[in-house]
Design a protein around this motif. Structure first.
Motif, PDB file in Angstrom:
ATOM      1  N   GLY A  73      -4.531  -6.906  -4.934  1.00  0.00           N
ATOM      2  CA  GLY A  73      -4.017  -8.252  -4.722  1.00  0.00           C
ATOM      3  C   GLY A  73      -4.933  -9.069  -3.830  1.00  0.00           C
ATOM      4  O   GLY A  73      -6.090  -8.714  -3.591  1.00  0.00           O
ATOM      5  N   GLY A 105      -4.562   2.697 -11.585  1.00  0.00           N
ATOM      6  CA  GLY A 105      -3.173   2.285 -11.551  1.00  0.00           C
ATOM      7  C   GLY A 105      -2.801   1.448 -10.348  1.00  0.00           C
ATOM      8  O   GLY A 105      -1.707   0.881 -10.293  1.00  0.00           O
ATOM      9  N   GLN A 106      -3.707   1.339  -9.371  1.00  0.00           N
ATOM     10  CA  GLN A 106      -3.418   0.578  -8.162  1.00  0.00           C
ATOM     11  C   GLN A 106      -3.584  -0.912  -8.412  1.00  0.00           C
ATOM     12  O   GLN A 106      -4.491  -1.348  -9.119  1.00  0.00           O
ATOM     13  CB  GLN A 106      -4.348   1.017  -7.031  1.00  0.00           C
ATOM     14  CG  GLN A 106      -4.039   0.396  -5.678  1.00  0.00           C
ATOM     15  CD  GLN A 106      -4.840   1.052  -4.561  1.00  0.00           C
ATOM     16  OE1 GLN A 106      -5.409   2.114  -4.734  1.00  0.00           O
ATOM     17  NE2 GLN A 106      -4.887   0.406  -3.412  1.00  0.00           N
ATOM     18  N   VAL A 107      -2.710  -1.715  -7.813  1.00  0.00           N
ATOM     19  CA  VAL A 107      -2.780  -3.164  -7.925  1.00  0.00           C
ATOM     20  C   VAL A 107      -3.662  -3.695  -6.797  1.00  0.00           C
ATOM     21  O   VAL A 107      -3.436  -3.389  -5.625  1.00  0.00           O
ATOM     22  CB  VAL A 107      -1.388  -3.809  -7.853  1.00  0.00           C
ATOM     23  CG1 VAL A 107      -1.487  -5.335  -7.855  1.00  0.00           C
ATOM     24  CG2 VAL A 107      -0.523  -3.338  -9.021  1.00  0.00           C
ATOM     25  N   ASP A 116       1.753   3.253  -2.218  1.00  0.00           N
ATOM     26  CA  ASP A 116       1.223   4.330  -3.058  1.00  0.00           C
ATOM     27  C   ASP A 116      -0.298   4.433  -2.969  1.00  0.00           C
ATOM     28  O   ASP A 116      -0.930   5.012  -3.848  1.00  0.00           O
ATOM     29  CB  ASP A 116       1.636   4.092  -4.520  1.00  0.00           C
ATOM     30  CG  ASP A 116       3.142   4.118  -4.705  1.00  0.00           C
ATOM     31  OD1 ASP A 116       3.794   4.965  -4.069  1.00  0.00           O
ATOM     32  OD2 ASP A 116       3.666   3.292  -5.483  1.00  0.00           O
ATOM     33  N   GLY A 137     -10.190  -3.370 -15.279  1.00  0.00           N
ATOM     34  CA  GLY A 137      -8.862  -3.915 -15.050  1.00  0.00           C
ATOM     35  C   GLY A 137      -8.837  -5.138 -14.171  1.00  0.00           C
ATOM     36  O   GLY A 137      -7.819  -5.818 -14.077  1.00  0.00           O
ATOM     37  N   LEU A 138      -9.958  -5.443 -13.500  1.00  0.00           N
ATOM     38  CA  LEU A 138      -9.997  -6.585 -12.589  1.00  0.00           C
ATOM     39  C   LEU A 138     -10.600  -7.825 -13.223  1.00  0.00           C
ATOM     40  O   LEU A 138     -10.635  -8.878 -12.598  1.00  0.00           O
ATOM     41  CB  LEU A 138     -10.772  -6.217 -11.314  1.00  0.00           C
ATOM     42  CG  LEU A 138     -10.291  -4.973 -10.579  1.00  0.00           C
ATOM     43  CD1 LEU A 138     -11.051  -4.813  -9.277  1.00  0.00           C
ATOM     44  CD2 LEU A 138      -8.801  -5.021 -10.322  1.00  0.00           C
ATOM     45  N   GLY A 193      -5.958  -7.559  -9.943  1.00  0.00           N
ATOM     46  CA  GLY A 193      -5.299  -7.003 -11.110  1.00  0.00           C
ATOM     47  C   GLY A 193      -5.013  -5.531 -10.879  1.00  0.00           C
ATOM     48  O   GLY A 193      -5.070  -5.029  -9.750  1.00  0.00           O
ATOM     49  N   THR A 194      -4.719  -4.830 -11.962  1.00  0.00           N
ATOM     50  CA  THR A 194      -4.432  -3.399 -11.899  1.00  0.00           C
ATOM     51  C   THR A 194      -5.654  -2.618 -12.352  1.00  0.00           C
ATOM     52  O   THR A 194      -6.217  -2.899 -13.414  1.00  0.00           O
ATOM     53  CB  THR A 194      -3.233  -3.043 -12.792  1.00  0.00           C
ATOM     54  OG1 THR A 194      -2.091  -3.772 -12.348  1.00  0.00           O
ATOM     55  CG2 THR A 194      -2.935  -1.552 -12.723  1.00  0.00           C
ATOM     56  N   VAL A 195      -6.068  -1.653 -11.553  1.00  0.00           N
ATOM     57  CA  VAL A 195      -7.207  -0.808 -11.920  1.00  0.00           C
ATOM     58  C   VAL A 195      -6.769   0.082 -13.077  1.00  0.00           C
ATOM     59  O   VAL A 195      -5.966   1.006 -12.892  1.00  0.00           O
ATOM     60  CB  VAL A 195      -7.671   0.041 -10.728  1.00  0.00           C
ATOM     61  CG1 VAL A 195      -8.832   0.946 -11.135  1.00  0.00           C
ATOM     62  CG2 VAL A 195      -8.074  -0.838  -9.558  1.00  0.00           C
ATOM     63  N   THR A 196      -7.259  -0.208 -14.267  1.00  0.00           N
ATOM     64  CA  THR A 196      -6.824   0.541 -15.445  1.00  0.00           C
ATOM     65  C   THR A 196      -7.587   1.848 -15.616  1.00  0.00           C
ATOM     66  O   THR A 196      -7.045   2.820 -16.134  1.00  0.00           O
ATOM     67  CB  THR A 196      -6.971  -0.311 -16.712  1.00  0.00           C
ATOM     68  OG1 THR A 196      -8.317  -0.801 -16.797  1.00  0.00           O
ATOM     69  CG2 THR A 196      -6.016  -1.495 -16.683  1.00  0.00           C
ATOM     70  N   ASP A 206       0.804  -1.223   0.000  1.00  0.00           N
ATOM     71  CA  ASP A 206       0.000   0.000   0.000  1.00  0.00           C
ATOM     72  C   ASP A 206       0.839   1.275   0.000  1.00  0.00           C
ATOM     73  O   ASP A 206       0.324   2.349   0.331  1.00  0.00           O
ATOM     74  CB  ASP A 206      -0.915   0.017   1.232  1.00  0.00           C
ATOM     75  CG  ASP A 206      -2.078  -0.939   1.114  1.00  0.00           C
ATOM     76  OD1 ASP A 206      -2.454  -1.265  -0.021  1.00  0.00           O
ATOM     77  OD2 ASP A 206      -2.614  -1.356   2.154  1.00  0.00           O
TER      78      ASP A 206
END
Length: 700
Positions: free
Chosen positions: A387, A383-385, A38, A422-423, A361-364, A36
């Motif tokens: 997990g 942009g956040q991953v 970022d 993105g997920l 995944g990564t929030v696109t 976390d």
């Protein structure tokens, strides 16, 4: 007493608490794990302290590190949020020993109400009604079975029964058992889940109330003997005992019952010398709403507290902080009124079409709704991953209105316009947003005829909504615009900038693109016309069905920030135009390329352009492979390598986002394991292989 508050949590609740802390003129301190670093809550706080690795036990659950962070940052108080250490008496005591104010109830209250067996006995002493059951501490599985079935000489408990862990909450380790034959096996799994989630495998069992409704009452108490309730919340729409949609007030209770259940909740708080914000949970029979039974008390702020804030006009976090500073409650029971209605949907990283398996995944791309009566509590960013280390809840979308119907309508519209990609491979597939809209549209939900089994009864009829024709037209137009803009940016002009297949001596050919259509799969689009349009769709995979050809007319086009707004009509089957509707679109990141997000009254979809030679889908393991459906940890292996197994037999138990998932054999065969207990695995990892058993050779 203090001017700096450390928030010992993450995500949306950390952001929500930080905002009130700052509004009160206090300094905020965030804590974070490596996963976390970022995250939005870190940037929102005045300062932040690293706790440790992503694993919660080494970061957010590490009491010594949290206390050290508070001391190092000069925090005089700690707000625990919910989850993690919020109901941990050891943590509350550690705060006291370090001279730090714990913004929560006294340690004795946490211990007394945190153990559900003790809690039942405590509130019964104040004549708060409880559900019949077996709740003596320290009982083994055999003793629980004997007590429930009456083989120990007692009266027993009527089936169905509900197994519950004595510690913790959030539905973890809770199981409904319909028959005595299933009790022993279910107890084994419930103990393991309780031990994993709460570090305590103590269980108790109570009668499962027929057509139950889950109604809880928000209480607030100060150190001067004042206790008030702030009305009730209806939390009956839940899955696996985990709440999905909550609202306030309940449509079930009349004013007399509301007053009685509120006073019972206050008595429960008084029974343990409570201080701060807490929630008393009751089970109420939908057939007898005048009867209610105490279930448990949550000694913390609840996830669903925003609906109470919206109907009372009170900031519960501010009240928590003022009580922790020694102030008396600024309101009495007579000052509290419920105005209008509020309803909340939790947004989870999970796939309803695949049995609600956690996703990641990564929030696109990300766009939350903004409209009158809408509030969004979130702690994620583009942009956040996302997990598998933490709970899958990403945000809460809350709507308020003059009445229940208006609040539901506003929430549905807000969810329809939410963009979170993105997920999953399709918009909505990686979250439960569309499923929440499906629930809100159900007649029983609209009528307020709820019970805790409703969601499970209707979930089988849910399917991912197909992308409507209008949205597909808008997507094709946006792709055409994007291709044209790209050509101009490259320096091409005139015919060389055309994207419609123009060639000398021939009419302009239609614009063509191959895309992944949500709910359908890869398809070829062919768009003709400028204002009066014709769109044809052909499936790439001949075994799938494409959306029908569409004739549409664009009535208006406008720009609205990042969005392009189009108003169009689509011809109906009888040739008459349907009513015009407003749609918005924007290009959004999609891995290394761009996709198109389309939003309108029917929902939000992301259309991904594909190469013209791209296959319909990527292969994902052989038919004999048992794959991990999401990132997680192997917590149990039920077989030995080389065992003969049968179809449906559990092979491996995977834990992800605090939930256990049993993976089974697809057919009979001999199992070959590729994992061991404790392994951390990614989505798509082969955990085992079960080659199909060959038929026996028949002698000639």
């Amino acid at each position: 007493m203090f001017d700096t508050v450390l928030i010992a949590n993450r995500g949306e609740i950390a952001c929500r608490v930080i905002r009130t802390v700052r509004d009160m003129g206090l300094r905020s301190v965030a804590v974070y794990s490596d996963a976390d670093a970022d995250a939005p809550h870190v940037a929102l706080a005045d300062t932040a302290v690293r706790l440790g690795p992503a694993v919660a036990a080494e970061s957010y659950l590490n009491i010594d590190r949290v206390i050290a962070a508070a001391l190092a940052s000069g925090a005089g108080a700690i707000h625990p949020g919910y989850g993690f250490l919020s109901e941990n008496a050891t943590f509350a005591r550690a705060c006291e020993d370090a001279g730090i104010v714990f913004i929560g109830p006294p340690t004795d209250a946490i211990e007394g109400m945190g153990d559900k067996i003790t809690a039942r006995a405590t509130v019964e002493a104040r004549d708060v009604p409880t559900v019949p059951g077996i709740s003596r501490p320290g009982l083994t599985d055999a003793e629980l079975i004997a007590g429930v079935t009456g083989t120990d000489g007692g009266a027993g408990v009527e089936f169905p029964v509900l197994i519950k862990p004595s510690a913790g909450g959030g539905g973890k380790g809770m199981h409904v058992v319909a028959s005595p034959d299933d009790l022993a096996d279910t107890l084994v799994g419930a103990r393991r889940e309780a031990a994993s989630s709460f570090g305590d495998d103590t269980l108790f069992i109570e009668h499962f109330v027929d057509t139950p409704r889950h109604i809880e009452v928000q209480v607030m108490a100060d150190a001067h003997g004042n206790v008030v309730h702030l009305g009730e919340r209806e939390c009956s729409l839940q899955r696996r005992h985990q709440k999905v949609i909550e609202e306030a007030p309940s449509a079930l209770l009349d004013e007399e019952t509301r007053a009685r259940i509120g006073e019972a909740a206050c008595d429960a708080a008084r029974s343990c010398g409570y201080r701060g914000a807490g929630t008393v949970e009751f089970i109420v029979s939908a057939k007898r709403p005048d009867l209610f039974f105490f279930m448990e008390m949550n000694t913390r702020l609840q996830v669903e507290h925003p609906v109470t804030e919206l109907v009372t006009g009170l900031d519960l976090v501010e009240l928590q902080i003022r009580v922790a500073q020694g102030e008396p409650l600024p309101v009495s029971q007579g000052d509290i009124t419920l105005t209008g209605h509020a309803i909340e949907a939790r947004v989870y990283a999970e796939d309803p079409s695949a049995g609600f398996l956690p996703t990641g995944g990564t929030v696109t791309s990300l766009r939350w709704p903004t409209a009158p009566g809408i509030r969004v509590d979130t702690g994620i960013r583009a942009g956040q991953v996302i997990g598998s280390d933490y709970d899958p809840m990403l945000a809460k979308v809350i709507a308020s209105g003059h009445d229940r119907a208006e609040a539901i309508g506003r929430l549905d519209a807000a969810l329809a316009g939410t963009l979170l990609s993105g997920l999953g491979s399709d918009a909505g597939e990686g979250t439960n947003i569309d499923f929440s809209r499906y629930l809100l549209a159900d007649d029983a939900v609209r009528d307020g005829a709820l019970d805790t089994g409703l969601l499970d009864r209707i979930v089988g009829d849910y399917s991912v909504p197909a992308m409507p024709a209008e949205a597909l037209v808008v997507a094709a137009l946006t792709l055409q615009d994007t291709a044209r803009d790209s050509a101009h940016r490259s320096g091409r002009h005139g015919a060389w900038a055309a994207v419609d297949g123009w060639r000398a001596g021939a009419d302009h050919a239609p614009f063509r693109s191959r895309v992944a259509v949500p709910g359908t799969g890869p398809s070829d689009l062919e768009l003709s016309g400028t204002t009066d349009l014709t769109l044809s769709v052909r499936p790439v995979d001949p075994e799938t069905t494409a959306p029908p050809a569409v004739m549409a007319q664009v009535l208006a086009v406008a720009a609205d920030g990042e969005d392009t707004v189009r108003v169009l009509t689509v011809a109906s089957g009888d040739g008459h135009p349907a009513a015009s509707r407003r749609w918005t679109s924007r290009t959004v990141p999609d891995g290394a390329g761009q996709a198109v997000a389309v939003s309108g009254p029917d929902g939000t979809w992301v259309v991904r352009p594909l190469g013209l030679d791209r296959d319909a889908a990527d292969a994902a393991g052989g038919e004999d492979d048992v794959l991990s459906p999401m990132p997680g940890t192997v917590v149990a292996v039920r077989v030995t390598d080389g065992d003969t197994v049968t179809a449906g037999q559990p092979l491996v138990v995977l834990e992800a986002m605090k939930m256990e998932h049993a993976l089974t054999a697809a057919h009979d065969g001999i199992v070959h394991l590729s994992c061991a207990t404790g392994d951390k695995v990614g989505a798509g990892t082969v955990l085992a292989t079960v080659p199909a058993a060959l038929p026996a050779t028949v002698p000639a």
